[in-house]
Design a protein around this motif. Structure first.
Motif, PDB file in Angstrom:
ATOM      1  N   ASP A 293       0.445  -3.731 -50.155  1.00 37.46           N
ATOM      2  CA  ASP A 293      -0.791  -3.610 -50.915  1.00 37.46           C
ATOM      3  C   ASP A 293      -0.494  -3.490 -52.407  1.00 37.46           C
ATOM      4  N   PHE A 294       0.550  -2.752 -52.743  1.00 35.21           N
ATOM      5  CA  PHE A 294       0.950  -2.622 -54.148  1.00 35.21           C
ATOM      6  C   PHE A 294       1.385  -3.972 -54.713  1.00 35.21           C
ATOM      7  N   LYS A 295       2.125  -4.748 -53.936  1.00 29.74           N
ATOM      8  CA  LYS A 295       2.579  -6.059 -54.401  1.00 29.74           C
ATOM      9  C   LYS A 295       1.403  -6.977 -54.715  1.00 29.74           C
ATOM     10  N   ILE A 296       0.368  -6.901 -53.904  1.00 29.97           N
ATOM     11  CA  ILE A 296      -0.796  -7.774 -54.116  1.00 29.97           C
ATOM     12  C   ILE A 296      -1.536  -7.365 -55.378  1.00 29.97           C
ATOM     13  N   HIS A 297      -1.688  -6.079 -55.610  1.00 26.00           N
ATOM     14  CA  HIS A 297      -2.425  -5.606 -56.784  1.00 26.00           C
ATOM     15  C   HIS A 297      -1.579  -5.579 -58.046  1.00 26.00           C
ATOM     16  N   ASN A 298      -0.274  -5.668 -57.888  1.00 25.39           N
ATOM     17  CA  ASN A 298       0.626  -5.668 -59.049  1.00 25.39           C
ATOM     18  C   ASN A 298       1.643  -6.798 -58.899  1.00 25.39           C
ATOM     19  N   PRO A 299       1.203  -8.036 -58.980  1.00 27.59           N
ATOM     20  CA  PRO A 299       2.117  -9.172 -58.742  1.00 27.59           C
ATOM     21  C   PRO A 299       3.239  -9.284 -59.757  1.00 27.59           C
ATOM     22  N   ASP A 300       3.082  -8.698 -60.922  1.00 30.54           N
ATOM     23  CA  ASP A 300       4.113  -8.787 -61.957  1.00 30.54           C
ATOM     24  C   ASP A 300       5.087  -7.606 -61.923  1.00 30.54           C
ATOM     25  N   SER A 301       4.905  -6.689 -60.976  1.00 33.90           N
ATOM     26  CA  SER A 301       5.791  -5.534 -60.869  1.00 33.90           C
ATOM     27  C   SER A 301       6.429  -5.555 -59.490  1.00 33.90           C
TER      28      SER A 301
ATOM     29  N   ILE B  19      -7.647  15.791 -43.076  1.00 35.49           N
ATOM     30  CA  ILE B  19      -8.746  15.683 -44.048  1.00 35.49           C
ATOM     31  C   ILE B  19      -8.380  14.707 -45.158  1.00 35.49           C
ATOM     32  N   ILE B  20      -7.136  14.749 -45.613  1.00 32.80           N
ATOM     33  CA  ILE B  20      -6.685  13.819 -46.661  1.00 32.80           C
ATOM     34  C   ILE B  20      -6.738  12.378 -46.153  1.00 32.80           C
ATOM     35  N   PHE B  21      -6.404  12.161 -44.888  1.00 29.04           N
ATOM     36  CA  PHE B  21      -6.372  10.808 -44.339  1.00 29.04           C
ATOM     37  C   PHE B  21      -7.750  10.165 -44.254  1.00 29.04           C
ATOM     38  N   ILE B  22      -8.804  10.959 -44.362  1.00 29.97           N
ATOM     39  CA  ILE B  22     -10.144  10.377 -44.308  1.00 29.97           C
ATOM     40  C   ILE B  22     -10.332   9.345 -45.416  1.00 29.97           C
ATOM     41  N   SER B  23      -9.750   9.618 -46.596  1.00 26.09           N
ATOM     42  CA  SER B  23      -9.929   8.721 -47.741  1.00 26.09           C
ATOM     43  C   SER B  23      -8.834   7.654 -47.851  1.00 26.09           C
ATOM     44  N   TYR B  24      -7.917   7.604 -46.895  1.00 25.30           N
ATOM     45  CA  TYR B  24      -6.870   6.574 -46.932  1.00 25.30           C
ATOM     46  C   TYR B  24      -7.505   5.199 -46.736  1.00 25.30           C
ATOM     47  N   PRO B  25      -7.337   4.261 -47.683  1.00 21.90           N
ATOM     48  CA  PRO B  25      -8.162   3.049 -47.691  1.00 21.90           C
ATOM     49  C   PRO B  25      -7.646   1.881 -46.856  1.00 21.90           C
ATOM     50  N   ILE B  26      -6.393   1.893 -46.421  1.00 18.94           N
ATOM     51  CA  ILE B  26      -5.830   0.708 -45.762  1.00 18.94           C
ATOM     52  C   ILE B  26      -6.076   0.806 -44.260  1.00 18.94           C
ATOM     53  N   ASN B  27      -7.175   0.175 -43.815  1.00 17.87           N
ATOM     54  CA  ASN B  27      -7.460   0.094 -42.391  1.00 17.87           C
ATOM     55  C   ASN B  27      -6.955  -1.251 -41.854  1.00 17.87           C
ATOM     56  N   GLU B  28      -7.294  -1.557 -40.608  1.00 15.46           N
ATOM     57  CA  GLU B  28      -6.784  -2.787 -39.992  1.00 15.46           C
ATOM     58  C   GLU B  28      -7.332  -4.039 -40.664  1.00 15.46           C
ATOM     59  N   GLU B  29      -8.593  -3.992 -41.094  1.00 17.67           N
ATOM     60  CA  GLU B  29      -9.169  -5.146 -41.786  1.00 17.67           C
ATOM     61  C   GLU B  29      -8.444  -5.396 -43.110  1.00 17.67           C
ATOM     62  N   LYS B  30      -8.150  -4.325 -43.816  1.00 19.29           N
ATOM     63  CA  LYS B  30      -7.424  -4.433 -45.078  1.00 19.29           C
ATOM     64  C   LYS B  30      -6.017  -4.968 -44.849  1.00 19.29           C
ATOM     65  N   ARG B  31      -5.358  -4.504 -43.794  1.00 18.34           N
ATOM     66  CA  ARG B  31      -4.011  -4.969 -43.481  1.00 18.34           C
ATOM     67  C   ARG B  31      -3.990  -6.465 -43.191  1.00 18.34           C
ATOM     68  N   ARG B  32      -4.965  -6.917 -42.395  1.00 19.68           N
ATOM     69  CA  ARG B  32      -5.022  -8.353 -42.073  1.00 19.68           C
ATOM     70  C   ARG B  32      -5.270  -9.182 -43.324  1.00 19.68           C
ATOM     71  N   GLY B  33      -6.150  -8.683 -44.224  1.00 22.65           N
ATOM     72  CA  GLY B  33      -6.398  -9.393 -45.466  1.00 22.65           C
ATOM     73  C   GLY B  33      -5.157  -9.458 -46.343  1.00 22.65           C
ATOM     74  N   ASN B  34      -4.436  -8.356 -46.433  1.00 25.61           N
ATOM     75  CA  ASN B  34      -3.199  -8.344 -47.219  1.00 25.61           C
ATOM     76  C   ASN B  34      -2.161  -9.292 -46.637  1.00 25.61           C
ATOM     77  N   ARG B  35      -2.082  -9.295 -45.330  1.00 24.28           N
ATOM     78  CA  ARG B  35      -1.116 -10.190 -44.685  1.00 24.28           C
ATOM     79  C   ARG B  35      -1.428 -11.655 -44.989  1.00 24.28           C
ATOM     80  N   LYS B  36      -2.713 -11.996 -44.962  1.00 21.58           N
ATOM     81  CA  LYS B  36      -3.099 -13.369 -45.259  1.00 21.58           C
ATOM     82  C   LYS B  36      -2.771 -13.737 -46.702  1.00 21.58           C
ATOM     83  N   LEU B  37      -3.043 -12.825 -47.619  1.00 20.92           N
ATOM     84  CA  LEU B  37      -2.755 -13.087 -49.027  1.00 20.92           C
ATOM     85  C   LEU B  37      -1.262 -13.249 -49.276  1.00 20.92           C
ATOM     86  N   LEU B  38      -0.452 -12.424 -48.642  1.00 20.66           N
ATOM     87  CA  LEU B  38       0.992 -12.530 -48.817  1.00 20.66           C
ATOM     88  C   LEU B  38       1.528 -13.828 -48.236  1.00 20.66           C
TER      89      LEU B  38
END
Length: 537
Positions: free
Chosen positions: A423-431, A498-517
């Motif tokens: 996810d970091f690689k997708i949002h920071n392609p130059d880093s 309780i902290i994990f409630i706000s963790y944003p990378i769910n399965e839909e997000k993972r599949r989207g990231n995989r497709k982009l990569l």
């Protein structure tokens, strides 16, 4: 596209030199198998993770009771050793992570030389941790030096090994599969560590020293007993059923166990080196190395990573408290002094068998759901272990059930961390090229928490009046142990979830990231093909 433009611009003679479509297909096909891992590759990679868990399990379960009841250190000094060792280890993790990220590529890879070079020195330091020096005045310094030394050298092994996940394959599914293999072997490593250390030490378990408890009027001890003597024997007036054993026999048993574990450590490192090939980064130019504080700002400033680390920080802290105090809890609170190594073995066996289940579960229902189900499943057993009357059969049943949750605690952090890096690689392609930093800081926070938990728990036992090698302990010690293995872990698990409630990378997000990569890699293959075509013209 560049291919079409090239076809319009060049003559027929030039086109004759241009690679055909079949050649392009061959190039793409040639690129694809690099992402595929054989079962042998995955097994060899997984075996490389066993040394960390074998030694970590032996240290986590037995070092505290070893320092107190075998090396005969004061609980205050034991707490200093445990805290300083873990805190030092936590500091070395990001340092090694930065050094690894700056390491040049060699014909063996960028991670593998660190693993190979650190192994012999780590083995030597680990062995000397379990040796009791003859000079009493130097014990604290001895254990500080070799405990910190081992933690540093093991960091030089484990941080590159953890980051190697990102370099054995660029395919997300292959990495997840390799991680499942790794977690299965690592939990098996905890089983091996528990079995080797527990069974060998258990065979030479020296009798305890009566403390004159009013509830144990049949136990007597002569005033002349020297707790530092290696020939320590319980006096004939003590009513015991097991054969008498000297403290020297117990110390020798710890040395034998450490020698066996050192041999396994070296064997696993050799298998990893021979069976895994590190893939060189070719898609992008790596970014410039960062300073220590730049790395902290980068990784902790990235929301998904910070939430993942903080969530697992608290849940890991719960299991660390349980691990570090369980041997003492079984020995004194439950009264199973001669059975605690078998209870630990049941927990690790159950965890080993449960890894395939959790791998199926996270594939079927998602990793975030697996975190909630897997972590909360241990709570009823943490509560029941202090409420249910002391019964060996009940404890074995509870331990087996708790091991299922331990398996989830092993698998999920390392399975989810690559998702955050992607996810970091997708949002920071130059880093790019910061994988080791992400892994090292995750290990940094978990080990620092482990140091705090071990130091605080040992210090708490000191304040409660812990009696070294005593057959019984004061009531305050029993209460402290119950808090450390039940109430405190449950509290930390709740905070983590309780902290994990706000963790944003769910399965839909993972599949989207995989497709982009995958699209990025396809574009890079096309770019390489175009470059090859232009160079051929």
């Amino acid at each position: 596209m560049a291919k079409g433009e090239g076809a319009d611009q060049f003559s027929n003679a030039s086109l004759l030199q241009k690679p055909s479509t079949d050649d392009g297909i061959k190039l793409a096909t040639k690129h694809e198998p690099k992402n595929r891992l054989s079962v042998c590759n995955k097994l060899c990679y997984a075996i490389g993770g066993a040394p960390y868990q074998i030694t970590g399990c032996a240290i986590g379960f037995f070092l505290q009771i070893y320092l107190l009841d075998v090396a005969l250190l004061d609980p205050f000094y034991a707490s200093i050793i445990l805290f300083v060792g873990r805190a030092w280890d936590a500091i070395t993790d990001p340092t090694v992570g930065f050094l690894v990220s700056r390491s040049p590529w060699t014909r063996f890879g960028r991670m593998m030389p660190w693993i190979v070079a650190s192994t012999p020195f780590a083995v030597l330091c680990y062995f000397l941790i379990w040796y009791v020096p003859m000079v009493d005045q130097g014990k604290v310094i001895w254990y500080l030096i070799f405990y910190c030394g081992f933690q540093t050298l093991q960091t030089c092994f484990h941080v590159p090994y953890s980051a190697l996940t990102m370099f054995i394959s660029s395919d997300q599914k292959e990495r997840d599969s390799a991680t499942a293999y790794r977690m299965t072997v690592e939990v098996l490593g905890t089983l091996i560590g528990t079995a080797v250390q527990g069974q060998i030490v258990g065979m030479a378990n020296a009798p305890c020293i009566p403390t004159g408890d009013l509830n144990s009027t049949d136990l007597q001890v002569t005033p002349s007993v020297d707790l530092n003597s290696t020939n320590l024997l319980v006096t004939p007036s003590v009513n015991i059923t097991e054969p008498q054993a000297s403290l020297g026999d117990l110390r020798n048993a710890y040395l034998i166990a450490s020698g066996v574990i050192c041999s396994i450590y070296v064997l696993c490192a050799v298998v990893l080196f021979l069976g895994v090939k590190e893939q060189k980064e070719t898609c992008r130019v790596r970014s410039e190395p960062m300073s220590f504080f730049q790395g902290i700002r980068m990784v902790m400033g990235y929301g998904p990573y910070a939430k993942l680390v903080m969530g697992f920080l608290f849940t890991s802290l719960a299991f660390m408290l349980l691990e570090g105090n369980f041997a003492l809890f079984c020995s004194y609170t439950l009264g199973f002094r001669n059975d605690f190594q078998n209870i630990l073995l049941v927990i690790m066996l159950s965890a080993t068998l449960a890894i395939p289940f959790w791998q199926w579960f996270l594939t079927k229902f998602g990793k975030k759901t697996a975190v909630y189900v897997g972590t909360t499943s241990v709570v009823p057993f943490l509560i029941s272990v202090v409420l249910v009357p002391s019964n060996l059969i009940v404890i074995y049943i509870v331990s087996f059930a708790a091991g299922v949750s331990v398996a989830a605690a092993f698998l999920l952090p390392w399975s989810m961390l690559p998702d955050v890096v992607d996810d970091f690689k997708i949002h920071n392609p130059d880093s790019q090229g910061h994988e080791a930093i992400f892994y090292s800081f995750y290990v940094f926070f978990t080990k620092f928490a482990s140091g705090i938990s071990l130091g605080v728990s040992t210090l708490s036992l000191d304040f409660a009046g812990y009696v070294t090698r005593g057959c019984t302990q004061p009531a305050e010690v029993d209460i402290t142990l119950k808090v450390l293995v039940s109430a405190a872990p449950v509290f930390f698990i709740i905070i983590g979830l309780i902290i994990f409630i706000s963790y944003p990378i769910n399965e839909e997000k993972r599949r989207g990231n995989r497709k982009l990569l995958e699209e990025q890699r396809e574009n890079e293959v096309d770019s390489e093909t175009d470059s090859t075509e232009l160079n051929a013209i």
